[in-house]
Design a protein around this motif. Structure first.
Motif, mmCIF file in Angstrom:
data_model
loop_
_atom_site.group_PDB
_atom_site.id
_atom_site.type_symbol
_atom_site.label_atom_id
_atom_site.label_comp_id
_atom_site.label_asym_id
_atom_site.label_seq_id
_atom_site.Cartn_x
_atom_site.Cartn_y
_atom_site.Cartn_z
ATOM 1 N N GLU A 15 0.824 -1.211 0.000
ATOM 2 C CA GLU A 15 0.000 0.000 0.000
ATOM 3 C C GLU A 15 0.859 1.263 0.000
ATOM 4 O O GLU A 15 0.591 2.207 -0.754
ATOM 5 N N MET A 16 1.909 1.284 0.825
ATOM 6 C CA MET A 16 2.737 2.488 0.866
ATOM 7 C C MET A 16 3.567 2.646 -0.393
ATOM 8 O O MET A 16 3.776 3.770 -0.866
ATOM 9 N N ARG A 17 4.008 1.533 -0.992
ATOM 10 C CA ARG A 17 4.759 1.654 -2.254
ATOM 11 C C ARG A 17 3.833 2.111 -3.378
ATOM 12 O O ARG A 17 4.204 2.954 -4.195
ATOM 13 N N ALA A 18 2.615 1.552 -3.440
ATOM 14 C CA ALA A 18 1.672 1.964 -4.478
ATOM 15 C C ALA A 18 1.339 3.445 -4.353
ATOM 16 O O ALA A 18 1.244 4.163 -5.357
ATOM 17 N N GLY A 19 1.168 3.927 -3.124
ATOM 18 C CA GLY A 19 0.896 5.348 -2.925
ATOM 19 C C GLY A 19 2.036 6.219 -3.406
ATOM 20 O O GLY A 19 1.822 7.253 -4.051
ATOM 21 N N MET A 20 3.264 5.792 -3.112
ATOM 22 C CA MET A 20 4.431 6.541 -3.576
ATOM 23 C C MET A 20 4.496 6.553 -5.092
ATOM 24 O O MET A 20 4.799 7.572 -5.713
ATOM 25 N N LEU A 21 4.202 5.414 -5.727
ATOM 26 C CA LEU A 21 4.259 5.331 -7.182
ATOM 27 C C LEU A 21 3.206 6.237 -7.833
ATOM 28 O O LEU A 21 3.484 6.899 -8.838
ATOM 29 N N MET A 22 2.014 6.281 -7.261
ATOM 30 C CA MET A 22 0.981 7.157 -7.825
ATOM 31 C C MET A 22 1.389 8.624 -7.697
ATOM 32 O O MET A 22 1.152 9.433 -8.604
ATOM 33 N N PHE A 23 2.019 8.972 -6.589
ATOM 34 C CA PHE A 23 2.533 10.337 -6.444
ATOM 35 C C PHE A 23 3.600 10.622 -7.500
ATOM 36 O O PHE A 23 3.569 11.663 -8.168
ATOM 37 N N SER B 27 9.874 -7.890 0.090
ATOM 38 C CA SER B 27 10.114 -6.709 -0.735
ATOM 39 C C SER B 27 10.033 -7.045 -2.212
ATOM 40 O O SER B 27 9.391 -6.332 -2.996
ATOM 41 N N LEU B 28 10.667 -8.136 -2.615
ATOM 42 C CA LEU B 28 10.630 -8.526 -4.023
ATOM 43 C C LEU B 28 9.220 -8.939 -4.437
ATOM 44 O O LEU B 28 8.814 -8.726 -5.584
ATOM 45 N N GLY B 29 8.460 -9.495 -3.500
ATOM 46 C CA GLY B 29 7.069 -9.850 -3.796
ATOM 47 C C GLY B 29 6.209 -8.628 -4.050
ATOM 48 O O GLY B 29 5.342 -8.634 -4.935
ATOM 49 N N VAL B 30 6.431 -7.566 -3.278
ATOM 50 C CA VAL B 30 5.728 -6.301 -3.521
ATOM 51 C C VAL B 30 6.059 -5.787 -4.917
ATOM 52 O O VAL B 30 5.171 -5.355 -5.662
ATOM 53 N N SER B 31 7.328 -5.868 -5.277
ATOM 54 C CA SER B 31 7.742 -5.387 -6.604
ATOM 55 C C SER B 31 7.034 -6.165 -7.707
ATOM 56 O O SER B 31 6.520 -5.576 -8.663
ATOM 57 N N ARG B 32 7.009 -7.483 -7.585
ATOM 58 C CA ARG B 32 6.332 -8.304 -8.611
ATOM 59 C C ARG B 32 4.852 -7.961 -8.680
ATOM 60 O O ARG B 32 4.274 -7.849 -9.769
ATOM 61 N N LYS B 33 4.223 -7.795 -7.536
ATOM 62 C CA LYS B 33 2.789 -7.524 -7.484
ATOM 63 C C LYS B 33 2.430 -6.223 -8.208
ATOM 64 O O LYS B 33 1.373 -6.118 -8.852
ATOM 65 N N LEU B 34 3.327 -5.238 -8.131
ATOM 66 C CA LEU B 34 3.042 -3.930 -8.718
ATOM 67 C C LEU B 34 3.533 -3.802 -10.153
ATOM 68 O O LEU B 34 3.293 -2.772 -10.791
ATOM 69 N N GLY B 35 4.202 -4.843 -10.675
ATOM 70 C CA GLY B 35 4.572 -4.839 -12.081
ATOM 71 C C GLY B 35 6.024 -4.615 -12.399
ATOM 72 O O GLY B 35 6.395 -4.521 -13.577
ATOM 73 N N TYR B 36 6.884 -4.491 -11.382
ATOM 74 C CA TYR B 36 8.312 -4.292 -11.642
ATOM 75 C C TYR B 36 8.910 -5.479 -12.390
ATOM 76 O O TYR B 36 8.467 -6.621 -12.232
ATOM 77 N N GLU B 37 9.946 -5.192 -13.169
ATOM 78 C CA GLU B 37 10.701 -6.218 -13.860
ATOM 79 C C GLU B 37 12.134 -6.230 -13.346
ATOM 80 O O GLU B 37 12.652 -5.219 -12.863
ATOM 81 N N LEU B 38 12.801 -7.389 -13.467
ATOM 82 C CA LEU B 38 14.188 -7.493 -13.042
ATOM 83 C C LEU B 38 15.067 -6.555 -13.860
ATOM 84 O O LEU B 38 14.873 -6.390 -15.060
ATOM 85 N N ASN B 39 16.055 -5.975 -13.187
ATOM 86 C CA ASN B 39 16.919 -4.989 -13.830
ATOM 87 C C ASN B 39 18.378 -5.210 -13.426
ATOM 88 O O ASN B 39 19.151 -4.266 -13.292
ATOM 89 N N GLY B 40 18.749 -6.482 -13.233
ATOM 90 C CA GLY B 40 20.138 -6.810 -12.936
ATOM 91 C C GLY B 40 20.393 -7.083 -11.467
ATOM 92 O O GLY B 40 19.508 -6.968 -10.618
ATOM 93 N N ARG B 41 21.632 -7.453 -11.186
ATOM 94 C CA ARG B 41 22.071 -7.764 -9.825
ATOM 95 C C ARG B 41 23.408 -7.103 -9.554
ATOM 96 O O ARG B 41 24.161 -6.798 -10.478
#
Length: 216
Positions: free
Chosen positions: A127-135, A156-170
């Motif tokens: 919820e807090m990450r989605a709010g930040m992204l909308m801002f 943390s990685l699960g939140v990223s997947r849920k919101l649509g993030y893609e892997l961008n390296g390591r």
């Protein structure tokens, strides 16, 4: 003169169904220190690049205050970080940061956060990450959002997947002296953002934008 006029970011408020996020003020420090001291992660795991959360309470409090004051002093149009205190029912439970570096050209924000263990596993991190992204996407005009997490940090990685993030390296990380690990980078475009069913309520946006994006 009111503080919101002197430092317009102090007038910014982001409200999600269960949370309020506002740029950290000095009066938020006691509650945020209490939240951090209450526990953020298991003692055998360090999710941060610097092990600040393991400092004894007095040192943790001083370092948090110095860090937040430093963000204000260092804020420019070329590089800025807004550190939001996250409150539930008026009580601080964590912090959500959003940063822009050469934002006018890159249109990219980076973010990080912490949340007390007591409030983890309830969907509040999402919820807090989605709010930040909308801002960032809807109000600041960001086109990309980037983040990272230790490879073991499934929440943390699960939140990223849920919101649509893609892997961008390591990359390699050093969470504590003598330790090493893998940091997973993720990236999200505004078009790929999987929006929640609720809408963000944002107040004080235009004065805050004028402080962050003076050429806008």
């Amino acid at each position: 003169m009111e503080m919101d006029r002197i430092w317009p970011l102090f007038g910014l408020r982001l409200r999600t169904p269960r949370l309020e996020m506002r740029p950290v003020r000095d009066e938020d420090f006691p509650g945020l220190v209490d939240a951090a001291v209450a526990g953020i992660h298991a003692p055998d795991r360090m999710p941060f690049l610097t092990p600040w959360s393991e400092a004894e309470p007095d040192a943790l409090a001083r370092s948090m205050v110095q860090f937040q004051w430093g963000l204000r002093v260092g804020l420019t149009a070329e590089k800025w970080t807004v550190s939001f205190a996250v409150l539930r029912d008026g009580v601080p439970i964590g912090v959500r940061d959003v940063q822009g570096v050469q934002f006018a050209e890159r249109r990219t924000v980076e973010s990080g956060s912490w949340l007390t263990q007591e409030h983890q596993g309830q969907g509040l991190g999402t919820e807090m990450r989605a709010g930040m992204l909308m801002f960032a996407f809807d109000h600041l005009g960001a086109e990309w959002a980037e983040s990272s997490a230790a490879e073991w940090n499934d929440r943390s990685l699960g939140v990223s997947r849920k919101l649509g993030y893609e892997l961008n390296g390591r990359t390699r990380m050093r969470p504590r002296p003598g330790e090493s690990g893998e940091e997973v980078r993720v990236r999200l475009s505004a078009a790929q953002f999987r929006r929640p069913a609720w809408d963000l309520v944002a107040e004080g946006v235009e004065p805050a934008k004028a402080q962050l994006l003076p050429e806008a």
